[in-house]
Design a protein around this motif. Structure first.
Motif, short mmCIF file in Angstrom:
data_model
loop_
_atom_site.label_atom_id
_atom_site.label_comp_id
_atom_site.label_asym_id
_atom_site.label_seq_id
_atom_site.Cartn_x
_atom_site.Cartn_y
_atom_site.Cartn_z
N UNK A 69 104.67 30.77 19.15
CA UNK A 69 105.15 32.13 18.97
C UNK A 69 106.08 32.25 17.77
N UNK B 246 107.87 35.29 15.92
CA UNK B 246 108.05 36.74 16.17
C UNK B 246 107.61 37.65 15.03
N UNK B 247 107.66 37.16 13.79
CA UNK B 247 107.31 38.02 12.66
C UNK B 247 105.83 37.97 12.31
N UNK B 248 105.05 37.18 13.06
CA UNK B 248 103.62 37.02 12.74
C UNK B 248 102.79 37.42 13.96
N UNK B 249 102.82 38.72 14.26
CA UNK B 249 102.12 39.23 15.45
C UNK B 249 101.15 40.35 15.05
N UNK C 42 100.66 41.22 3.66
CA UNK C 42 101.56 41.97 4.54
C UNK C 42 102.01 43.23 3.81
N UNK C 43 102.22 44.31 4.56
CA UNK C 43 102.64 45.57 3.93
C UNK C 43 103.36 46.40 4.98
N UNK C 44 104.03 47.46 4.52
CA UNK C 44 104.77 48.29 5.47
C UNK C 44 103.85 49.28 6.17
N UNK D 260 108.23 42.45 18.45
CA UNK D 260 109.08 41.32 18.07
C UNK D 260 109.32 41.23 16.56
N UNK D 261 108.44 41.83 15.77
CA UNK D 261 108.50 41.61 14.32
C UNK D 261 109.55 42.51 13.69
N UNK E 191 116.08 44.97 10.01
CA UNK E 191 116.12 43.50 10.08
C UNK E 191 115.30 42.95 8.93
N UNK F 40 109.92 38.92 6.04
CA UNK F 40 108.99 37.83 6.28
C UNK F 40 107.85 38.32 7.18
N UNK F 41 106.63 37.88 6.84
CA UNK F 41 105.48 38.17 7.69
C UNK F 41 105.29 39.67 7.87
N UNK G 86 107.08 41.86 9.19
CA UNK G 86 108.31 42.55 9.59
C UNK G 86 108.75 43.62 8.58
N UNK G 87 107.94 43.86 7.56
CA UNK G 87 108.26 45.01 6.69
C UNK G 87 108.14 46.30 7.51
N UNK H 90 118.70 36.90 8.44
CA UNK H 90 118.86 35.53 8.92
C UNK H 90 119.65 34.68 7.93
N UNK I 140 114.83 36.35 20.14
CA UNK I 140 113.38 36.38 20.39
C UNK I 140 113.02 37.53 21.33
#
Lengths: 218, 229
Positions: free
Chosen positions: A62, A64-67, A82-84, B29-30, B160, B173-174, B176-177, B195, B225
């Motif tokens: 897991x 958290x930022x890669x879901x 990745x994009x907004x 979570x992101x 965040x 990151x990833x 989370x944008x 972070x 988390x």
């Protein structure tokens, strides 16, 4: 009457609509299972939370930022981006998604979709469903043909609040594959062991029976 | 205005008053600013209007409902159509104790983008012929129907990011944008939980996602988390 398809087999049948080169968005729930059946196809999966190019769901690892949009951790494939969320929904509304596969609660005879609000529960959530229904070039709905109480979900007019008007192109249920074209419903395939008459009886909208109607090959 | 660097999320959010509107970045979570949310929970400020993609999916936002700090929520996902568990938000919503404006996700994102970019509104086909259209102006352009949607701004945005430099430049990151990058532009005061904080110059200009001019406060926190529930 024979049992209809399992959720996995509905997903398998829906996956047959996909082909090399397509950009595809899979909704939460049953449509997520479609990703189990696309190995070997050159398909790019878009997730509306801002990923183009994800792969398998990672059960144990897991990050958290890669879901994906269902909150599940996913593999990020080479070439992914990745994009907004504004850009993501620009992609969706802008016609850059070839196919969206979403769950459904009701579909009307002219292809209206209701899939977000359950009056008996006093609510529901929209998430990305309205944008996907309006924006995807082709919209496939996967759902049970009837409710747990036996009421048809395919009907002349949706009784639940709509997600979007005249947006559905194809319905894959546990009993049938039905095409929505030119605001008409055409039965094109039946599930193994299910008769055309049984499907007509469990559908509350006029169904044209395709002259080549056949049993699904799964 | 120079960015202020904090070491304690409680100090970073102490500026928030009762009756404020606050945007919260993140998608489950992101990129959820959980440390800032927990600090706001501890602060006890009330009668807040929250704007977030989701509430009650395992995110810390539901804590603010548990402590009755919330009067209204603007979100895309807040009420479950199935399943047994109900969030604090859902329970209060069904009793009429808290308001909800449910917005399609693409419209939510674009309204925030417009709010941050000085755009007076936009036309979208999403929501035409649905409950979302109620009370909205319908416009026809070249034979197609659209809803006029208006920009969204807030008093504060809690976001965040992964890294900040000491000028408030942010890198995500990833996935989370999501709404973070948009909300950073659309509030009077933007507070970023990150972070890592690094020296100016150690982030390449081409790498920066949110230019520091949008950010007012930065606080370094260990991530919390969150899992979809």
């Amino acid at each position: 009457m024979a049992d209809g398809l399992s959720r996995e087999l509905i997903a398998l049948r829906a996956s047959r609509e996909l082909s090399d080169g397509m950009i595809v968005n899979l909704g939460i729930g049953l449509p997520t299972l479609v990703s189990n059946f696309i190995d070997g196809l050159d398909i790019t999966l878009q997730s509306e939370n801002g990923i183009l190019g994800y792969g398998n769901i990672l059960e144990d690892d897991f990050e958290p930022d890669f879901i994906n949009a269902g909150g599940q951790p996913v593999e990020i494939l080479p070439g992914a981006s990745f994009f907004n969320s504004a850009e993501s929904f620009g992609m969706i509304r802008g016609g850059h998604i070839d196919v969206a596969i979403l769950g459904g609660l009701q579909v009307s005879s002219i292809g209206d979709l209701a899939n977000w609000y359950v009056p008996e529960r006093g609510g529901g959530s929209i998430g990305g469903a309205m944008d996907l229904a309006v924006g995807a070039k082709k919209l496939i709905i996967t759902m049970a043909h009837i409710t747990k109480d036996g009421a048809p979900r395919i009907m002349n007019e949706c009784s639940y609040p709509l997600t979007a008007e005249k947006c559905v192109d194809l319905i894959v249920t546990d009993l049938a594959v039905i095409q929505c074209q030119d605001q008409q419903l055409t039965l094109v395939e039946t599930a193994p062991g299910i008769s055309v008459d049984e499907i007509i009886n469990l559908t509350a909208a006029e169904l044209i029976i395709d002259s080549n109607v056949k049993e699904m090959s799964l | 205005m120079a960015v202020e660097i904090f070491s304690d999320p409680a100090r970073a959010v102490s500026i928030v008053q009762n009756d404020s509107s606050i945007m919260f970045g993140g998608f489950v979570s992101a990129g959820s600013p959980s440390n800032l949310i927990m600090a706001l929970h501890n602060s006890g400020q009330s009668n807040l209007t929250l704007m977030a993609n989701n509430i009650g999916l395992g995110d810390k936002l539901d804590l603010l409902c548990e402590s009755r700090q919330v009067s209204k929520v603007i979100a895309t996902f807040a009420i479950r159509a199935s399943g047994g568990r109900q969030s604090n938000f859902e329970q209060q919503y069904h009793k009429g104790e808290v308001g909800l404006e449910l917005v399609p996700q693409g419209t939510f994102a674009e309204r925030i983008r417009a709010g941050g970019a000085g755009i007076g509104g936009f036309l979208t086909p999403t929501g035409v012929g649905t409950m979302v259209a109620e009370g909205k102006e319908i416009m026809h352009v070249k034979g197609k129907e659209y809803l006029l949607e208006l920009p969204l701004r807030a008093d504060y945005a809690f976001i965040k990011a992964y890294k900040a430099d000491t000028q408030g430049n942010l890198v995500y990151r990833g996935a989370s944008k999501n709404f973070n990058e948009l909300m950073a532009t659309a509030a009077d005061c933007v507070i970023a939980e990150v972070e890592q904080i690094v020296e100016v110059g150690s982030l390449r200009p081409s790498q920066i996602h949110t230019p520091g001019i949008f950010v007012d406060r930065v606080v370094q926190c260990d991530p919390v988390e969150i899992r979809w529930e």
